[in-house]
Design an enzyme around this catalytic site. Structure first.
Site, PDB file in Angstrom:
ATOM      1  N   HIS A  14      -9.659   1.999   0.618  1.00 15.55           N
ATOM      2  CA  HIS A  14      -9.524   0.780   1.415  1.00 15.55           C
ATOM      3  C   HIS A  14     -10.585   0.712   2.517  1.00 15.55           C
ATOM      4  O   HIS A  14     -10.288   0.320   3.653  1.00 15.55           O
ATOM      5  CB  HIS A  14      -8.120   0.710   2.026  1.00 15.55           C
ATOM      6  CG  HIS A  14      -7.706  -0.658   2.483  1.00 15.55           C
ATOM      7  ND1 HIS A  14      -8.198  -1.245   3.633  1.00 15.55           N
ATOM      8  CD2 HIS A  14      -6.838  -1.548   1.946  1.00 15.55           C
ATOM      9  CE1 HIS A  14      -7.641  -2.429   3.796  1.00 15.55           C
ATOM     10  NE2 HIS A  14      -6.811  -2.650   2.784  1.00 15.55           N
TER      11      HIS A  14
ATOM     12  N   HIS B  83       0.805  -1.227   0.000  1.00 17.08           N
ATOM     13  CA  HIS B  83       0.000   0.000   0.000  1.00 17.08           C
ATOM     14  C   HIS B  83       0.839   1.279   0.000  1.00 17.08           C
ATOM     15  O   HIS B  83       0.531   2.255   0.694  1.00 17.08           O
ATOM     16  CB  HIS B  83      -0.960   0.011   1.183  1.00 17.08           C
ATOM     17  CG  HIS B  83      -2.014  -1.057   1.124  1.00 17.08           C
ATOM     18  ND1 HIS B  83      -2.515  -1.557  -0.054  1.00 17.08           N
ATOM     19  CD2 HIS B  83      -2.674  -1.725   2.132  1.00 17.08           C
ATOM     20  CE1 HIS B  83      -3.430  -2.475   0.204  1.00 17.08           C
ATOM     21  NE2 HIS B  83      -3.538  -2.594   1.513  1.00 17.08           N
TER      22      HIS B  83
ATOM     23  N   GLU C 282     -11.624  -3.754  -2.999  1.00 16.08           N
ATOM     24  CA  GLU C 282     -10.734  -2.698  -3.479  1.00 16.08           C
ATOM     25  C   GLU C 282     -10.466  -2.833  -4.988  1.00 16.08           C
ATOM     26  O   GLU C 282      -9.656  -3.656  -5.403  1.00 16.08           O
ATOM     27  CB  GLU C 282      -9.394  -2.768  -2.745  1.00 16.08           C
ATOM     28  CG  GLU C 282      -9.487  -2.822  -1.243  1.00 16.08           C
ATOM     29  CD  GLU C 282      -8.211  -3.358  -0.646  1.00 16.08           C
ATOM     30  OE1 GLU C 282      -7.132  -2.768  -0.864  1.00 16.08           O
ATOM     31  OE2 GLU C 282      -8.274  -4.408   0.030  1.00 16.08           O
TER      32      GLU C 282
END
Length: 384
Positions: free
Chosen positions: A204, A130, A344
């Site tokens: 997210h 991420h 996502e």
């Protein structure tokens, strides 16, 4: 209600009332506390008159709350999260954040571009996850604009300098959240670099359609993902490069499936490796010019339905496997495995290291754009 339930078909046949032509939605800017170093954090709440409300805060350009009515008119937040900005800083669990520069995992925290290798910060040993140690989720974004109208909106901006977390190029990023009268929460990610680089952004949010404070987790929800294949992973949760058919497996969500059905089947190596679902689904639609369906999620008891639409080719489905009861979220609720799920939309994980996957590269001066929608509605109950 497993699989081809007639009830699900009735739900999808139900249509929402048409919106008044001049219906207004509102955007309210307000304080959201401060971080440990005293930095002030702001929030913007987008609201319509049908019981849908979204709050976005400048820390992480985070969807801090997303509230909607159930079948009986009860109003509740359908996302996991915290009450204050300070908690988002102290307990980084990616709840509702804007993820970047690269959503999901990059193997070995490194990739090559035009013959040069770039080393990223490794925050998911041995991978980068991420965006790295200090990704976009841990930055304070600037509010660029806020507006009311038929569609209320807030735009936030951030500059990621050349070398940030190891990524090349100065990257200027914008995220715009919009809410319309019907219940569509749109999110548009845009980024432009002054050098070739890679970009893969998403939101997210972790959802529980039963609502905040409910004693029910999200494993009793029903899910549909229009994907005929998914990308199996290795022991580090990196895709092996295979596109594996979902037919005949616990990964077949092409028709309605109860999430918890088969979730603990230890004979499925992929569920063991992921500690549940933590996998990318290769959407049948591929890359699209406008958002198309990536997932539908229904909680039969509350009647809430969430649809996720996106222009991107993949969808990471995650069942909150790393929530271990050590974090207290909104209203002091203890979050445990399965209390929320993430859907996502994004490019495939580790695409920069896997040439067969759709590229995440952008050229200097080129604009990256990902447009997605969280659409909430109510489905009729049995006999309605």
């Amino acid at each position: 209600m497993q699989g081809k339930s007639a009830a699900c078909g009735l739900w999808l046949a139900a249509t929402m009332m048409s919106a008044p032509a001049l219906a207004q939605t509102t955007a309210e800017r307000h304080a959201m506390g401060q971080l440990a170093d005293g930095t002030a954090i702001e929030g913007v709440t987008l609201s319509n008159d049908r019981g849908v409300r979204a709050t976005i805060i400048t820390y992480g350009a985070t969807l801090q709350a997303f509230e909607a009515n159930d079948r009986d008119g009860n109003f509740a937040d359908i996302t996991l999260g915290f009450d204050t900005a300070a908690e988002y800083e102290a307990f980084p669990n990616y709840f509702g954040v804007t993820v970047g520069r690269y959503a999901n995992r990059i193997a070995g925290a490194r990739f090559a571009l035009d013959g040069e290798e770039y080393t990223l910060t490794a925050n998911d040993d041995p991978n980068s996850l991420h965006g790295g140690t200090t990704g976009f989720d841990k930055r304070v974004w600037e509010i660029v604009s806020v507006s009311d109208g038929p569609v209320a909106s807030v735009t936030m901006a951030l500059r990621s300098p050349d070398g940030d977390q190891g990524y090349p190029g100065n990257l200027d990023v914008r995220v715009t959240y919009t809410l319309d009268h019907g219940g569509d929460l749109g999110i548009v990610f845009e980024a432009t670099s002054d050098a070739p680089t890679i970009v893969n952004m998403t939101n997210h949010a972790l959802f529980n359609l039963a609502g905040a404070g409910s004693e029910r987790d999200a494993m009793g929800h029903h899910l549909m993902i229009p994907a005929s294949s998914y990308t199996p992973v290795d022991q580090f949760l990196i895709p092996t490069g295979e596109l594996r058919p979902v037919a005949g497996t616990h990964f077949d969500f092409t028709d309605w499936r109860l999430i918890e059905a088969g979730l603990r089947d230890g004979r499925d190596e992929q569920l063991v490796l992921g500690r549940g679902y933590d996998h990318n689904f290769a959407l049948d639609k591929g890359v699209t010019a406008t958002p198309e369906l990536a997932a539908r999620l229904v909680d039969t008891e509350s009647g809430r339905m969430l649809e996720v639409l996106s222009t991107e080719p993949g969808l990471q489905f995650y069942t909150g496997n790393f929530l271990d009861g050590t974090v207290r979220g909104r209203d002091g609720q203890i979050y445990r495995m399965g209390d929320g799920i993430a859907l996502e939309p994004q490019k495939y994980p580790d695409a920069p290291n896997q040439p067969a996957f759709i590229s995440a590269r952008i050229e200097a001066g080129e604009t990256y754009r990902h447009e997605m929608i969280y659409r909430v509605s109510i489905v009729p109950g049995a006999g309605e």
